[in-house]
Write a protein that holds these residues in place. Sequence first.
Motif, PDB file in Angstrom:
ATOM      1  N   LYS A 107      16.497  30.488 -12.001  1.00 10.33           N
ATOM      2  CA  LYS A 107      16.620  29.121 -12.514  1.00 10.33           C
ATOM      3  C   LYS A 107      16.142  29.048 -13.963  1.00 10.33           C
ATOM      4  O   LYS A 107      16.781  28.406 -14.799  1.00 10.33           O
ATOM      5  CB  LYS A 107      15.822  28.158 -11.634  1.00 10.33           C
ATOM      6  N   THR A 108      15.035  29.711 -14.265  1.00  4.90           N
ATOM      7  CA  THR A 108      14.507  29.718 -15.629  1.00  4.90           C
ATOM      8  C   THR A 108      15.452  30.442 -16.585  1.00  4.90           C
ATOM      9  O   THR A 108      15.729  29.961 -17.687  1.00  4.90           O
ATOM     10  CB  THR A 108      13.123  30.392 -15.653  1.00  4.90           C
ATOM     11  N   GLY A 111      19.362  28.668 -15.684  1.00  4.88           N
ATOM     12  CA  GLY A 111      19.493  27.231 -15.497  1.00  4.88           C
ATOM     13  C   GLY A 111      20.366  26.848 -14.313  1.00  4.88           C
ATOM     14  O   GLY A 111      21.015  25.808 -14.344  1.00  4.88           O
TER      15      GLY A 111
END
Length: 113
Positions: A107-108, A111
Amino acid sequence: MNIPTKVPEKGFYYHYKHDPSLKVSNYAYEVVGVGVHTEENCRPEDSSMVVYRPLYKDANVFKAGKLFDLRPLEMFMYDVSKEGKTFSRFTKITDAKVVAELEAIKKTMYGVE
């Protein structure tokens, strides 16, 4: 078109170069699927490719613009031999804690959920 019968499950994998004494993301990848070449005149070994992305920021394809890695399916699925030992090139990660950590890293980095 030859549709492969044996493909990796979607999910997280460690490459055989993974060093468990380093970060959890060291040589960690997310397999997003398998693609089949749309042209019939491609090399047979390139007709099915595993599509995956690195979960460590030092990976060249990440640094080049968050690209995906492609590897011939046969090469992804089969064993490698090194220094007299034979083992899987990629191993699926099933530890729920590690998977959760890699989901957060994904996710980091990308995204995406």
